[in-house]
Design a protein around this motif. Structure first.
Motif, short mmCIF file in Angstrom:
data_model
loop_
_atom_site.label_atom_id
_atom_site.label_comp_id
_atom_site.label_asym_id
_atom_site.label_seq_id
_atom_site.Cartn_x
_atom_site.Cartn_y
_atom_site.Cartn_z
N TRP A 64 11.71 -22.72 -6.09
CA TRP A 64 11.58 -23.25 -7.24
C TRP A 64 11.16 -22.18 -8.40
O TRP A 64 11.32 -22.28 -9.46
CB TRP A 64 10.57 -24.64 -7.14
N ARG A 66 11.84 -19.21 -8.72
CA ARG A 66 12.91 -18.15 -9.54
C ARG A 66 13.30 -18.87 -10.96
O ARG A 66 13.98 -18.22 -11.51
CB ARG A 66 13.91 -18.10 -8.69
N THR A 67 13.11 -20.16 -11.03
CA THR A 67 13.46 -20.94 -12.26
C THR A 67 12.76 -20.40 -13.60
O THR A 67 13.17 -20.56 -14.68
CB THR A 67 13.28 -22.48 -12.17
N ASP A 69 12.47 -17.29 -13.96
CA ASP A 69 12.94 -15.57 -14.20
C ASP A 69 12.09 -14.66 -14.40
O ASP A 69 12.11 -13.89 -15.47
CB ASP A 69 14.08 -15.80 -15.56
N ARG A 276 11.10 -18.08 -18.72
CA ARG A 276 11.89 -19.21 -19.05
C ARG A 276 11.05 -20.34 -18.82
O ARG A 276 10.41 -20.31 -17.72
CB ARG A 276 13.11 -19.00 -18.18
N PRO A 278 11.43 -23.95 -17.38
CA PRO A 278 12.35 -24.84 -16.90
C PRO A 278 12.27 -26.15 -17.08
O PRO A 278 11.17 -26.51 -17.39
CB PRO A 278 12.32 -24.58 -15.17
N VAL A 280 12.16 -29.66 -15.41
CA VAL A 280 11.93 -30.18 -14.15
C VAL A 280 12.12 -31.75 -14.01
O VAL A 280 11.52 -32.58 -14.71
CB VAL A 280 10.64 -30.04 -13.57
N TYR A 462 6.15 -29.20 -10.40
CA TYR A 462 6.94 -28.29 -9.05
C TYR A 462 5.80 -28.60 -8.09
O TYR A 462 6.15 -29.04 -6.93
CB TYR A 462 7.08 -26.72 -9.24
#
Length: 476
Positions: A64, A66-67, A69, A276, A278, A280, A462
């Motif tokens: 998670w 890595r979302t 960036d 970034r 994200p 969710v 998350y």
């Protein structure tokens, strides 16, 4: 003939009695206690969330982080998982629980021991002959407690449940650590950006001060105007110092999370605006039971408490111990030449008759702990539902606030440009210009904090959704 039958019975009677005793023990083992069923099913779960869920949002997966960036964040997470004291302590707690499980499991097997020795002794009789004796022995013994009532098996079940709870706790610590590192890193980047904004505004204030001083020298501005702008410059310098202090403190806090000394700790940062944000999405509420390690841990604690109730109840029943031994002995020193052999079997039963109510109170205490664990489990689920609901609401509100603040920044920047232009032309006074400066700085600073809030909202979602973790199926 009758005499021969009697002798045969006397020879085989001990063995038959022992076999009969084992048969009775095996029959009683079928009556072993069962763990109480404290929780037939989890508490009722809502069918959906009240807060609006992002339609385009993706539910968390195992990667998670890595979302966002962020290569800098990924490097920090690798270092934290390898060097954080919190993570190391959680791993050691799992090791300890696994060791306790092996200790409990060892009671299911018989114990075996070997003894050997040799002795020499000399006696002096008063007025008589002296004599000496020598002997050597070697014996092998085995003992086994028959788990008639399931006490030992319940101990093993409790230890196994506590081992699972420690493993789930490790996952919870891992998730909390990763979220903490990400939060700290985002705050460091946000403080860097806020410092840049504050320094830019300080440069603007100094530029305006130069212009006010120029007008004052030419008699078109008053000393009051100069003092007001000098005050604005000093106030902006104080703001920069405050942000620098916050930055240093946040960097040292991040160092501790990563497992490094704060002195000379630096991170490879990146532009705050490049992160970034994200979108969710959320699981169904019922999925939280398998997606959050803290819920799984609370459930494992219930299983352990159920087994502990069985252990406490089994104390009311007698314990049965089987023992066997065999050995060799001789009358020689350090030698077993010409030995005599021996073989023995024994069975013992023990029952406590009076203990002042100790066992009864132990059962009541175990049952109370079980009820407490059930309520703890229920509270953990309710807390999880609240956290997800709050997280979804926060994500939605922060997105709308950030969009509005971007318009505020744009208008504040245009207002400062016009105010400075009008002041140069003498159409407005210095107070209007000072207010425009203050408004732009506050708007830009607030925009960074709202962006940080939106990043943290996604990060919190998350975390409260379990970070992509999923409990394995029973027996899987």
């Amino acid at each position: 003939m009758k005499t021969m039958l009697c002798r045969t019975w006397k020879i085989f009677f001990p063995g038959l009695s022992f076999l009969l005793f084992l048969a009775c023990a095996g029959f009683l083992a079928g009556c072993a206690l069962k763990d109480p069923k404290a929780l037939a099913s989890p508490p009722a779960m809502p069918s959906s969330w009240s807060a609006e869920i992002h339609a385009q949002g993706m539910v968390p997966d195992e990667n998670w982080w890595r979302t966002f960036d962020s290569s800098g964040l990924e490097d920090l997470l690798k270092e934290a998982l390898a060097a954080s004291p919190d993570m190391a302590m959680a791993v050691e707690r799992v090791v300890q629980a696994e060791t306790q499980l092996r200790i409990a499991g060892a009671s299911l097997f018989p114990s075996l021991n070997i003894n050997g020795g040799s002795s020499w002794r000399r006696n002096w009789a008063s007025g008589g002959k002296t004599g000496s004796t020598e002997s050597s022995t070697l014996s092998l013994g085995a003992s086994y407690e028959v788990d008639v009532w399931g006490k030992v098996a319940a101990d093993v079940r409790a230890a196994d449940a506590l081992f699972s709870a420690a493993a789930y706790d490790e996952e919870a610590v891992r998730l909390s650590l990763m979220a903490g590192v990400a939060t700290g890193y985002f705050q460091v980047l946000a403080l860097e950006k806020r410092l840049d904004i504050a320094r830019d505004n300080l440069a603007i204030a100094n530029r305006v001060l130069d212009f006010v001083n120029s007008r004052y020298r030419h008699g078109s501005a008053t000393e009051l105007d100069v003092k007001r702008q000098q005050s604005a410059v000093l106030s902006q310098e104080a703001t920069c110092l405050s942000l620098e202090e916050q930055y240093a403190q946040q960097l040292s806090a991040l160092a501790i999370l990563v497992g490094r000394a704060p002195q000379d700790f630096q991170v490879r940062t990146e532009a705050f605006q490049d992160l970034r944000i994200p979108e969710v999405g959320a699981y169904l509420p019922s999925d939280l039971l398998l997606r959050r390690p803290d819920i799984a841990r609370a459930e494992a604690q219930i299983t352990a408490s159920e087994a502990n109730v069985t252990v406490a109840r089994a104390a009311f029943f007698p314990s049965i111990q089987l023992s066997g031994s065999g050995g060799l002995s001789s009358t020689a020193l350090l030698s077993l030449s010409g030995p005599q052999s021996s073989l023995g079997l024994s069975a013992a039963i023990a029952q406590t008759l009076l203990d002042g109510g100790r066992r009864r109170n132990q059962v009541e205490a175990a049952e109370s702990r079980l009820r407490e664990q059930v309520e703890t489990y229920r509270k953990v689920i309710l807390t999880a539902l609240k956290e997800v609901e709050d997280g979804l609401s926060r994500a939605g509100f922060s997105a709308r606030q950030m969009a509005l603040q971007e318009d505020v920044v744009e208008k504040a920047s245009r207002s400062l440009f016009l105010a400075e232009l009008r002041y140069r032309e003498g159409a407005d006074d210095l107070l209007t210009l000072l207010e425009a400066q203050r408004s732009l700085f506050q708007a830009e600073d607030q925009a960074v904090q709202l962006r940080l809030g939106r990043l943290n909202a996604a990060l919190d979602l998350y975390k409260v959704l379990g970070g992509g973790w999923q409990k394995e199926a029973e027996g899987g």
